[in-house]
Structure formats: structure tokens, C-alpha cells
Design a protein around this motif. Structure first.
Motif, mmCIF file in Angstrom:
data_model
loop_
_atom_site.group_PDB
_atom_site.id
_atom_site.type_symbol
_atom_site.label_atom_id
_atom_site.label_comp_id
_atom_site.label_asym_id
_atom_site.label_seq_id
_atom_site.Cartn_x
_atom_site.Cartn_y
_atom_site.Cartn_z
ATOM 1 N N UNK A 68 1.073 -1.076 -0.097
ATOM 2 C CA UNK A 68 -0.209 0.005 0.041
ATOM 3 C C UNK A 68 0.957 1.373 -0.047
ATOM 4 N N UNK A 311 7.290 5.687 9.522
ATOM 5 C CA UNK A 311 6.034 6.448 9.699
ATOM 6 C C UNK A 311 4.640 5.543 9.442
ATOM 7 N N UNK A 313 4.327 2.625 10.364
ATOM 8 C CA UNK A 313 3.999 2.094 11.553
ATOM 9 C C UNK A 313 2.873 3.039 12.478
ATOM 10 N N UNK A 314 2.668 4.066 11.988
ATOM 11 C CA UNK A 314 1.566 4.854 12.698
ATOM 12 C C UNK A 314 0.323 4.842 12.096
ATOM 13 N N UNK A 315 0.346 4.404 10.896
ATOM 14 C CA UNK A 315 -0.814 4.353 9.819
ATOM 15 C C UNK A 315 -1.905 3.226 10.747
ATOM 16 N N UNK A 316 -3.219 3.695 10.715
ATOM 17 C CA UNK A 316 -4.136 3.217 11.644
ATOM 18 C C UNK A 316 -4.281 1.321 11.116
ATOM 19 N N UNK A 319 -0.615 -0.852 12.484
ATOM 20 C CA UNK A 319 0.195 -0.483 13.610
ATOM 21 C C UNK A 319 1.291 -1.448 14.180
ATOM 22 N N UNK A 320 0.753 -2.754 14.148
ATOM 23 C CA UNK A 320 1.818 -3.624 14.305
ATOM 24 C C UNK A 320 2.820 -4.321 13.587
ATOM 25 N N UNK B 73 4.640 13.175 12.216
ATOM 26 C CA UNK B 73 4.252 12.191 11.233
ATOM 27 C C UNK B 73 4.285 10.473 11.782
ATOM 28 N N UNK B 74 4.399 10.608 13.091
ATOM 29 C CA UNK B 74 4.847 9.329 13.799
ATOM 30 C C UNK B 74 3.895 9.213 14.884
ATOM 31 N N UNK B 76 0.186 8.033 15.694
ATOM 32 C CA UNK B 76 -1.042 7.273 15.268
ATOM 33 C C UNK B 76 -2.138 8.188 15.699
ATOM 34 N N UNK B 80 0.167 11.486 10.736
ATOM 35 C CA UNK B 80 0.789 10.534 10.278
ATOM 36 C C UNK B 80 0.929 10.833 8.503
ATOM 37 N N UNK B 240 -1.438 -2.305 18.930
ATOM 38 C CA UNK B 240 -0.222 -3.034 18.421
ATOM 39 C C UNK B 240 0.179 -4.363 18.819
ATOM 40 N N UNK B 350 -9.734 2.865 14.218
ATOM 41 C CA UNK B 350 -9.028 1.597 14.903
ATOM 42 C C UNK B 350 -8.800 2.018 16.480
ATOM 43 N N UNK B 351 -8.811 3.366 16.713
ATOM 44 C CA UNK B 351 -8.425 3.665 18.181
ATOM 45 C C UNK B 351 -9.621 3.836 18.877
#
Lengths: 356, 373
Positions: A68, A311, A313-316, A319-320, B73-74, B76, B80, B240, B350-351
């Protein structure tokens, strides 16, 4: 008269365990009981490590995190409506690279000269292709803050390599010079830069420079990092080159003097070609290091390849996805570093380093 | 060999020339442009006294044509880099809202997000490299003074929380006597944990790690009984974990972390613009004005409060130096607070962060806008 068939029947074929795959296995992997144990242990270790990794990679891993985001990994926030420019630039470099492989191997002097000119002009061309022009509708201006991803990593590395090379050579010569001020300044520069970590140089360039410059002068973060990379790398390169210079026997200098060559001619025709050839392995090693070090600009907020990877890793949705993302990043760095390493081995073979 | 050498040298020199000259040319051009425009405009604006010679931030931004907003940018949900190359998140939306307030729209031409690291933030503000900072920044006294910055209205009330395994039987901090707690070192979180536990007289073993991912990994691996960081971070980091359902976040809030926009000292008009951009989103939610109905309400509303806010009545926007309908523009483009919140942190994301303190004052939260009058 004996025929070919007779010969084949006259001499028995070697035992099957001595030739082919079996022979190779016997000689290399199961030559002695010690080799056999080592082989079995290594195979066991490979099995333990590889099988679960592969199973994870094929069944569990969420590779969509990479697919993606492949565009931002390649060029960061560069506008995606304009990114054909990035791909044209990449295509151009690939074509030029492959053509060069043939041209520089051949003896066609004219072709080689043309190719060299093309290489010399291409950076300008590619730069304007990527940056564009203000107010142009055909190639609109893309601000430097939008250059990121692998594109930024490459710009930093390529500029660092190209710019540090002449500076490094000059510094090395300066350090060997008889002129005290030049010698002194070169030495101080080399030792000071080598005495501080790269990250502090980057911080200086990113954080301190804006405090020093007048408020209306803005230098894009990318340029600050480019200059910092080049200046830092130059100091290390100077020491590598100095090593090469010291490897040249005294007699070469004396012979050049006896021929009546000027200092410049002596350096250009006699000393440098030999010195640089000697130090190709350490210089390439340094450049590979430089390429990987560009990932440090992430700490000063530039969106290089590693920083974009993080960055993700911060996308909804991802995350993991640490494993996938970092594995991919490592793979990309490896592929390019390995390519550089292989290219240097080719170059060494062509120039006969180690044989003279 | 010689030819190769010559070729190499030529190539190297050309490239350096190319690379060195390019940025300079660009800079000189932009400087010239800036110089030209100032020399053109200043005589027209009457020979101003020296004190007024420095132009206001709003003028600078207008002249530049775009707002430069320091973001993250980091994180969530807050800031982002999205897969289409744009920035998104709760904080980023407030950058957008400010750009809309000034230019009527927020796109690549009117807004530049500059992703900053935590340590870059104060310098970027002080050197005017950014116009406004919206980067999950906690409003504290020392930042207010040492950064030479002021803070706008809090957009998100955060606070330190604690996550534990559900089967651990821990329901409140007092149950954590003798427990080990994973915490990121060098943060206010670590200091605050020590304060809070000392205050309650609870003995615990802190296990410190240099960054967020390794802290979480240690917690996941079962090295600690608890894991502490800001609640917003806990909620996203919980996703996560391999099995989020096996963990729970305790109700206790151990610190105050009001996050909001910050701007450099010395330009009160600019401060007003940022503040009222935020208040506009609060008020809009309070009055039930959304991006979907803002244009209808502007036409039909009879409540003078709403009419003034949307610029149908009065001159409020002009007082800020903006368009009179700046707030209507913000709502149309970005939505009210609830829409911004739900888009980035709400139940469909998701949060799914509960509103909690970040509810309107009428719903028992802390969001309260001064009146638009």
C-alpha cells in the motif's frame, strides 16, 4: 585402430560418488567426520531459523503494509500526480547504467567520450526534471520538503559521494603538503570532523544553522543534510586517500621529478592514479557506510527511506507491522549496498588492483 | 586508465557545480522576490515607523501564499504520513483549519506540513521556520517561557494512564504494590510515574527502555506487570499488541497533558487567529453546525450567536484580519470539533478513544469556547 567407444569402455568411468553433485557434496560437505558434524549442525540451524521465518513471511506477515505504501517508500510525500518524473529519472539512470556497461568495456573512444558527457550533464537534467520550474504547468515546482523516501536517501548518498570525493582528495593532498598553513588547516579539519559523530554534524546543520543565518535566508533541510553529508564524508575519504598516497614508493616521486614534471602533473599523471587504485576497497567500503548513514537524517526529521518506513507504523491499518516494515527496509539497504560492493569488485578486477 | 581518470574528474566537478549552484540560484531568486515585493509595498503602506517595519505574521503568510505548520508524522491518530503521500491526523486537521481560516482552502498550495521531531520543535518555532506548531505538544509553564512561545486553546486533554493484563487482577494503582512497570526513559512519563507512586506510597520496579517500540515489546513479552504512557498513546499502542483484548487500561489518570497549538511570542494578531480557529470548531459543535449543514444554517439561522460566528452578521472575521466568513469556511472544509475528532480518533477508527474530558462543557467535558460576539 581404437575408436572413441573403445576408449570409453577401456577406461572405467570414475565412481559416481567422486564426480557431479555427489562428488561435490562428498568433498566439500562430508570430507571428514568433523566436516560432517559441521554440515549437519549448520543445516539444523538453517532449518530452525529459516523455516519459521518463511512460514511467517508467507502466511502471517501483512505485506500490505509495504504494497500500500510503496509509492511513499520510493519518493516520500512527492506529489503522486507528478511522480512519473521520479520514474522517468530512475528509468533514465537504469538505461544509462546498462549502456555504460557495454560502452566503457569496449574500445570505442568516441562512444566513451559521449557517454561521459551524458553522465556529466545528466545530474542537471534529472535535477530540473524532479524540481520543476516555478509557475510552469508542464513541470510545476516541487518543493524540496516534499522530496523523500528512497529518492531522498539516494540524493543524499550520491551527492555525498560525488562531492566528498574531490574535497577528500584535496584535503589528503593538503595534509601532505609542504605549505604549513594548508597542511595545518587540512589536518585540523580532518581531525575535528573525524572527532565528532555524524549525528552531531547533522544536528548542527539542521538546528544551529537557522539560528546563525539571517532570518530571511531559508535553506531547505535537504540541502543542509546534503552539505553535512558531503563535508563529513570528505574527512574520512581524505584519510583513505592519504593511505594510498603513502603506499606510493618514494621512487615514483623522484622519477617524476627527474622527468621534469610539475607538481600538478606529477600528482595527476603518476601519483593519484596509483594511489586511488590502491584504496578502492576502503573507499567503496566508506561509500557503502555513507549510503547507510543517510538513514540518520531521520533523527533530524527528514523523510528519508527509513523515516518513511517508520511512519508507516503509525498508520491506522498497520500499527503492529514492525517486522514486515523493518525487514523490507533491511532488504532494500542490503540490495543496494551489495550492488555497490559487487560493482567495486568488478572495478578492482578491471583495474587489476592487487596484481600490480 | 588516464581517460577514466579524466572522465571521473570531469563528472565529479560538474556534479558538484550542479549541486552547489542549484540551491543558491533558488534562494537568490526567492530572496529577490521577497525583497522586490517588500520594496514595492512598503512605500504604498506609508513610511512606517521602525517598530512597524517587521511585518505581521499574517502578512508574511499571505505573501508567501502558504501556511507552514509544524506537525508530527509518527503519532497514530494525531499526525501520520498517509500512503497517498499526504499528512493526516487530528493535529494535522488543525493545521488545515488554520490554513482554511486564512486562505479559504487547505491544499498543497496553501499549506505545508513540516514534520518535526520532539527536539526540533522549539528551534523551529523560535527561528520562525514554522508559523504554528500543532504537534501533540503538552502545554507546560517551562515550555511557555523557555520556548518563547505561547499556547493556544487545548485541543486534546491527554493524561498518563496505565495498561495491565486483564488476568493480572490489577484494577487500580494501589494493586500494583511490588509490581514492575515498563516505561520509556527520559520522558516526563517516567518522572511522573515516580511522583504518583511515591504519593500513594506504592513500591514498584521501573523497567526503562530508550524508545516506545522497545518499551511496548518488553511489555508484550511479559517482562513487566504494567505499561505506562499517555492515554492516547496507550489506546493506539494497545492495538499493536498481539492480543489487544487480553489487556486493559486502568481508569486512573496520573497527569495532566493538555495538547494544543503553539506559536512564537510577539504577534498577538496571529495568536488570535490560531485561538479563534480552534474556538470556531468548539462553537460549531455546540451549535450543531456541521460541514454538511453549514451553508443551510448560514442562510436560515436566526440565533444571532450562530449568525455572528458564521459571518452573516457583524464584522468578527474582519477584526481578526481574516475574511468575515472564516469560521464558516473552516466548518465547511474541516467540520466541527466532533467531526474532526471522529474522523481521526472516534469510534469508527482503529483507536476509538472515548471523548472523556474532550467533550463539550455542556456534556461534562472541558471544551468551552468564549462567545463569538
Amino acid at each position: 585402430m581404437t575408436t572413441a567407444t573403445d576408449i570409453n569402455t577401456a577406461y572405467e568411468a570414475p565412481p559416481r560418488t567422486e564426480v557431479g553433485v555427489l562428488g561435490w557434496l562428498k568433498h566439500h560437505l562430508f570430507g571428514s567426520w568433523f566436516d560432517t558434524i559441521l554440515t549437519i549442525l549448520s543445516l539444523g540451524l538453517l532449518y530452525v531459523v529459516l523455516v519459521p521465518s518463511m512460514r511467517w513471511a508467507v502466511t502471517k506477515a501483512n505485506w500490505r503494509a509495504i504494497t500500500t505504501n510503496i509509492l511513499i517508500l520510493i519518493h516520500g510525500p512527492y506529489p503522486q500526480t507528478q511522480n512519473y518524473r521520479v520514474f522517468i529519472a530512475i528509468g533514465l539512470l537504469v538505461v544509462m547504467g546498462s549502456v555504460s556497461l557495454f560502452i566503457y568495456r569496449g574500445e570505442n573512444v568516441r562512444g566513451r567520450r559521449t557517454m561521459t558527457i551524458i553522465w556529466a550533464v545528466s545530474p542537471f537534467f534529472i535535477w530540473y526534471l524532479l524540481a520543476g520550474f516555478k509557475g510552469s504547468s508542464f513541470l510545476p515546482l516541487i518543493e524540496y520538503s516534499k522530496w523523500g523516501g528512497l529518492l531522498l536517501s539516494f540524493i543524499l548518498a550520491i551527492f555525498g559521494i560525488l562531492a566528498s570525493f574531490p574535497i577528500g582528495v584535496l584535503l589528503a593532498l593538503g595534509r601532505q603538503s609542504d605549505m604549513p598553513i594548508i597542511k595545518w588547516m587540512s589536518t585540523v579539519y580532518i581531525e575535528v570532523v573525524r572527532g565528532v559523530p555524524f549525528i552531531t554534524v547533522l544536528f548542527m546543520a539542521q538546528v544551529m544553522l537557522p539560528l546563525i543565518l539571517p532570518p530571511d535566508v531559508r535553506v531547505a533541510g535537504m540541502f543542509r543534510a546534503m552539505v553535512a553529508t558531503a563535508l563529513f564524508s570528505a574527512a574520512y575519504l581524505a584519510e583513505n586517500v592519504r593511505g594510498g598516497l603513502q603506499a606510493i614508493p618514494r621512487g615514483q616521486y623522484e622519477a617524476a621529478d627527474a622527468l621534469g614534471l610539475s607538481t600538478f602533473q606529477q600528482m595527476y599523471f603518476i601519483i593519484m592514479p596509483q594511489a586511488l587504485r590502491t584504496v578502492i576497497p576502503p573507499i567503496v567500503g566508506q561509500f557503502i557506510g555513507l549510503f547507510k548513514d543517510t538513514s540518520l537524517v531521520a533523527i533530524v526529521g527528514l523523510l528519508d527511506f527509513l523515516n518513511v518506513s517508520q511512519s508507516i507504523l503509525s498508520q491506522a491499518g498497520f500499527l503492529g507491522a514492525q517486522k514486515e516494515v523493518y525487514l523490507f527496509a533491511a532488504l532494500v539497504y542490503f540490495v543496494f549496498s551489495f550492488a555497490m560492493s559487487s560493482a567495486s569488485i568488478r572495478l578492482e578486477k578491471q583495474l587489476g588492483v592487487g596484481q600490480r | 586508465m588516464r581517460k577514466v581518470m579524466i572522465a571521473l574528474t570531469v563528472l565529479v566537478l560538474f556534479t558538484i557545480l550542479a549541486a552547489c549552484s542549484q540551491p543558491k540560484v533558488e534562494e537568490v531568486k526567492s530572496n529577490e522576490a521577497a525583497a522586490a515585493s517588500t520594496t514595492q509595498e512598503e512605500p504604498a503602506a506609508a513610511p512606517a515607523p521602525a517598530a512597524q517595519a517587521t511585518e505581521s505574521r499574517l502578512d508574511t503568510v499571505r505573501k508567501r501564499g502558504k501556511l507552514i505548520c509544524g506537525g508530527n508524522k509518527n503519532l497514530a491518530g494525531f499526525g501520520v504520513l498517509a500512503s497517498d503521500g499526504s499528512f493526516s491526523g487530528f493535529d494535522i486537521d488543525y493545521c488545515r483549519a488554520i490554513a482554511v481560516a486564512i486562505f479559504g482552502k487547505a491544499d498543497d498550495s496553501t499549506l505545508e506540513i513540516r514534520p518535526l521531531t520532539a527536539s526540533d520543535r522549539p528551534i523551529a518555532l523560535q527561528t520562525n521556520e514554522i508559523d504554528v506548531l500543532v504537534r501533540n505538544t503538552t502545554y507546560t509553564l517551562s515550555r511557555d517561557t523557555e520556548w518563547s512561545a505561547n499556547f493556544g486553546p487545548t485541543t486534546f486533554y491527554d493524561g498518563q494512564g496505565m495498561m495491565v493484563r486483564k488476568d493480572s487482577g490489577i484494577e487500580k494503582l494501589e494493586d500494583m504494590e511490588g509490581a514492575s512497570i515498563c516505561v520509556q526513559t527520559g520522558t516526563t512519563t517516567e518522572l511522573n510515574l515516580a511522583d504518583q507512586m511515591a504519593l500513594r506510597g506504592i513500591n514498584y520496579t521501573p523497567k526503562v527502555f530508550p524508545d516506545a517500540p522497545s518499551t511496548l515489546a518488553a511489555f508484550q513479552a511479559g517482562n513487566c506487570d504494567g505499561f505506562t504512557t499517555d492515554k492516547s498513546g496507550l489506546i493506539s499502542q494497545k492495538q499493536e499488541l498481539d492480543d489487544p483484548a487480553a489487556f486493559q487500561i486502568l481508569g486512573v489518570t496520573m497527569s495532566k497533558e493538555p495538547l494544543g497549538p503553539a506559536y512564537a511570542h510577539g504577534d498577538d494578531q496571529w495568536a488570535d487567529i490560531v485561538d479563534w480557529t480552534v474556538y470556531c470548531t468548539f462553537s460549531a459543535e455546540e451549535f450543531g453546525v456541521t460541514s454538511a449543514n453549514v451553508d443551510d444554517i448560514a442562510k436560515t439561522a436566526e440565533d444571532p450567536n450562530i449568525r455572528r460566528m458564521l459571518g452573516v452578521e457583524g464584522e468578527l472575521g474582519k477584526g481578526l484580519g481574516l475574511d468575515n466568513d472564516f469560521c464558516a469556511n473552516i466548518i465547511r472544509e474541516m467540520g466541527n470539533y466532533e467531526e474532526i475528532y471522529n474522523r481521526n480518533l472516534g469510534p469508527d477508527t482503529a483507536f476509538s478513544v472515548p471523548r472523556g474530558l474532550n467533550s463539550l462543557w455542556t456534556d461534562g467535558g472541558l471544551l468551552y469556547s468564549p462567545p463569538f460576539r
